[in-house]
Motif scaffolding. Structure first.
Motif, PDB file in Angstrom:
ATOM      1  N   ILE A 119      45.101  31.196  49.469  1.00 36.98           N
ATOM      2  CA  ILE A 119      45.211  31.079  48.013  1.00 36.98           C
ATOM      3  C   ILE A 119      46.588  30.471  47.798  1.00 36.98           C
ATOM      4  O   ILE A 119      47.604  31.131  48.010  1.00 36.98           O
ATOM      5  CB  ILE A 119      45.140  32.444  47.308  1.00 36.98           C
ATOM      6  N   HIS A 130      43.182  37.942  39.252  1.00 36.32           N
ATOM      7  CA  HIS A 130      42.322  38.378  40.345  1.00 36.32           C
ATOM      8  C   HIS A 130      42.780  37.811  41.690  1.00 36.32           C
ATOM      9  O   HIS A 130      42.456  38.379  42.732  1.00 36.32           O
ATOM     10  CB  HIS A 130      40.874  37.964  40.094  1.00 36.32           C
ATOM     11  N   GLN A 131      43.516  36.700  41.655  1.00 37.94           N
ATOM     12  CA  GLN A 131      43.964  36.080  42.902  1.00 37.94           C
ATOM     13  C   GLN A 131      45.476  35.947  43.001  1.00 37.94           C
ATOM     14  O   GLN A 131      45.979  35.673  44.084  1.00 37.94           O
ATOM     15  CB  GLN A 131      43.335  34.692  43.049  1.00 37.94           C
ATOM     16  N   HIS A 132      46.178  36.134  41.906  1.00 39.58           N
ATOM     17  CA  HIS A 132      47.630  35.959  41.901  1.00 39.58           C
ATOM     18  C   HIS A 132      48.301  37.249  41.459  1.00 39.58           C
ATOM     19  O   HIS A 132      47.744  38.009  40.664  1.00 39.58           O
ATOM     20  CB  HIS A 132      48.051  34.842  40.938  1.00 39.58           C
ATOM     21  N   LEU A 157      42.035  34.935  50.915  1.00 40.69           N
ATOM     22  CA  LEU A 157      40.717  35.482  50.628  1.00 40.69           C
ATOM     23  C   LEU A 157      39.999  35.651  51.954  1.00 40.69           C
ATOM     24  O   LEU A 157      40.173  34.844  52.871  1.00 40.69           O
ATOM     25  CB  LEU A 157      39.883  34.505  49.784  1.00 40.69           C
ATOM     26  N   VAL A 162      39.719  39.153  47.802  1.00 42.67           N
ATOM     27  CA  VAL A 162      41.156  38.961  47.957  1.00 42.67           C
ATOM     28  C   VAL A 162      41.679  39.910  49.030  1.00 42.67           C
ATOM     29  O   VAL A 162      41.542  41.132  48.925  1.00 42.67           O
ATOM     30  CB  VAL A 162      41.899  39.192  46.622  1.00 42.67           C
ATOM     31  N   PRO A 165      46.921  38.905  47.386  1.00 45.54           N
ATOM     32  CA  PRO A 165      47.093  37.945  46.293  1.00 45.54           C
ATOM     33  C   PRO A 165      48.314  37.058  46.549  1.00 45.54           C
ATOM     34  O   PRO A 165      49.244  37.452  47.249  1.00 45.54           O
ATOM     35  CB  PRO A 165      47.297  38.831  45.061  1.00 45.54           C
TER      36      PRO A 165
END
Length: 174
Positions: A119, A130-132, A157, A162, A165
């Motif tokens: 990511i 949700h990812q950071h 991921l 995840v 993050p």
């Protein structure tokens, strides 16, 4: 379409009783035989269910135990490269740096084969909680608010979940 001839059982009113119906001992013996058959079938079915459950538990235990096998196999060439680098202490800085780059490519390839994906949002990408993970908000007059200014650490991921993050700084609201 009605017929005037009565059916055989209508003529007698009810079917003839069988010998088992007339003799209770015969009826009891038949019922005990059926009970024995059903008990046997029940016990066999119960044993089969227990065997299936036990095999499923063993399969799950093996799957957990060896889940990382493919990943470990993919990591072995990376380990070999690192050990080769350690084995040559007199190598020049350029050679070591070239080896580090090659080892990183091996590691990246192994991660990708095992569905571990980076990511790494670009500057200006919309912040995705949700990812950071936002470490701080900084003024960024040239960017929209809630967009990534810098990536401090890449995230990862694994099969769309995840694992870690990406650590980012985010543009503050104007």
């Amino acid at each position: 379409m009605t017929t005037d001839t009565p059916l055989p059982e209508d003529a007698a009113g009810a079917p003839e009783p069988t010998a088992a119906e007339l003799n209770p001992e015969i009826k009891i013996a038949e019922l005990e035989g059926r009970l024995a058959e059903m008990s046997d079938a029940y016990l066999r079915a119960k044993a089969e269910v227990e065997n299936v459950r036990r095999r499923a538990d063993e399969d799950v235990a093996k799957a957990r135990k060896f889940a990382v096998e493919a990943f470990a196999e993919a990591m072995l060439p990376v380990m070999d490269s690192l050990e080769a680098a350690i084995a040559t202490p007199s190598a020049s800085v350029e050679t070591v740096l070239e080896g580090v780059h090659a080892t990183r490519r091996q590691l990246s390839s192994a991660l990708e084969r095992n569905k571990v994906v980076e990511i790494n949002p670009g500057q200006g990408a919309k912040f995705d909680p949700h990812q950071h993970q936002a470490i701080s908000m900084v003024p960024a007059p040239t960017q929209e608010s809630n967009t990534v200014v810098t990536v401090l650490q890449k995230g990862f991921l694994i099969a769309d979940r995840v694992l870690r993050p990406a650590l980012v700084t985010v543009a503050a609201p104007k």
